[in-house]
Design an enzyme around this catalytic site. Sequence first.
Site, mmCIF file in Angstrom:
data_model
loop_
_atom_site.group_PDB
_atom_site.id
_atom_site.type_symbol
_atom_site.label_atom_id
_atom_site.label_comp_id
_atom_site.label_asym_id
_atom_site.label_seq_id
_atom_site.Cartn_x
_atom_site.Cartn_y
_atom_site.Cartn_z
ATOM 1 N N GLY A 43 0.807 -1.323 0.120
ATOM 2 C CA GLY A 43 0.003 0.016 0.005
ATOM 3 C C GLY A 43 0.828 1.380 -0.239
ATOM 4 O O GLY A 43 0.623 2.204 0.696
ATOM 5 N N HIS A 44 1.853 1.174 -0.803
ATOM 6 C CA HIS A 44 3.002 2.308 -1.031
ATOM 7 C C HIS A 44 3.459 2.426 -2.395
ATOM 8 O O HIS A 44 3.574 1.362 -2.793
ATOM 9 C CB HIS A 44 3.887 2.459 0.350
ATOM 10 C CG HIS A 44 4.651 1.281 0.496
ATOM 11 N ND1 HIS A 44 4.118 0.124 1.349
ATOM 12 C CD2 HIS A 44 5.589 0.992 -0.095
ATOM 13 C CE1 HIS A 44 5.323 -0.723 1.000
ATOM 14 N NE2 HIS A 44 6.117 -0.296 0.195
ATOM 15 N N ARG A 45 4.248 3.395 -2.247
ATOM 16 C CA ARG A 45 5.505 3.474 -3.549
ATOM 17 C C ARG A 45 6.476 4.157 -3.042
ATOM 18 O O ARG A 45 6.602 4.333 -1.696
ATOM 19 C CB ARG A 45 4.828 4.009 -4.922
ATOM 20 C CG ARG A 45 4.404 5.730 -4.524
ATOM 21 C CD ARG A 45 3.810 6.263 -5.698
ATOM 22 N NE ARG A 45 2.977 7.595 -5.389
ATOM 23 C CZ ARG A 45 3.538 8.532 -6.057
ATOM 24 N NH1 ARG A 45 4.691 8.609 -6.621
ATOM 25 N NH2 ARG A 45 2.921 9.938 -5.733
ATOM 26 N N HIS A 90 1.919 -0.200 -5.083
ATOM 27 C CA HIS A 90 1.552 -1.507 -4.890
ATOM 28 C C HIS A 90 1.035 -2.080 -3.569
ATOM 29 O O HIS A 90 1.207 -1.638 -2.441
ATOM 30 C CB HIS A 90 2.957 -2.150 -5.375
ATOM 31 C CG HIS A 90 3.914 -2.123 -4.460
ATOM 32 N ND1 HIS A 90 4.643 -1.135 -4.437
ATOM 33 C CD2 HIS A 90 4.336 -2.875 -3.407
ATOM 34 C CE1 HIS A 90 5.424 -1.257 -3.564
ATOM 35 N NE2 HIS A 90 5.216 -2.118 -2.675
#
Length: 119
Positions: A43-45, A90
């Site tokens: 839940g991040h980039r 992602h």
Amino acid sequence: MAEIINLPAFTNNTGSLTVIEKVLPFAIKRVYYIYNANGKRGGHRHKKNIQALICLNGSCEIFVNNGQSQKTFLLDAPQKCLILETRDWHTMDKFTSGSILLVCASEYYDVEDYIDEEY
């Protein structure tokens, strides 16, 4: 957008060996693996970090949104390697029982490198 690369694998009657060195588009600074996962991860980039994801055992799905397109990748073989660029927000999900997801990263851990908001 993230892409799957196939890692070189060598198989004979004694088993299989898959090679990572000199194949990834970056020098590895950090290695970790995820196992016993029972829910959505990630839940991040990143601002700088590029990652290579390999499901060593079992399978999992990686959802990627790069701000222009979205795609879900299935990692279900140890020679499949998903390269995540910095812009690739992602999540990792749908881990099968006994799955092990190996992550090789281009940067050491830095909390300031994470961007949690999706596009």
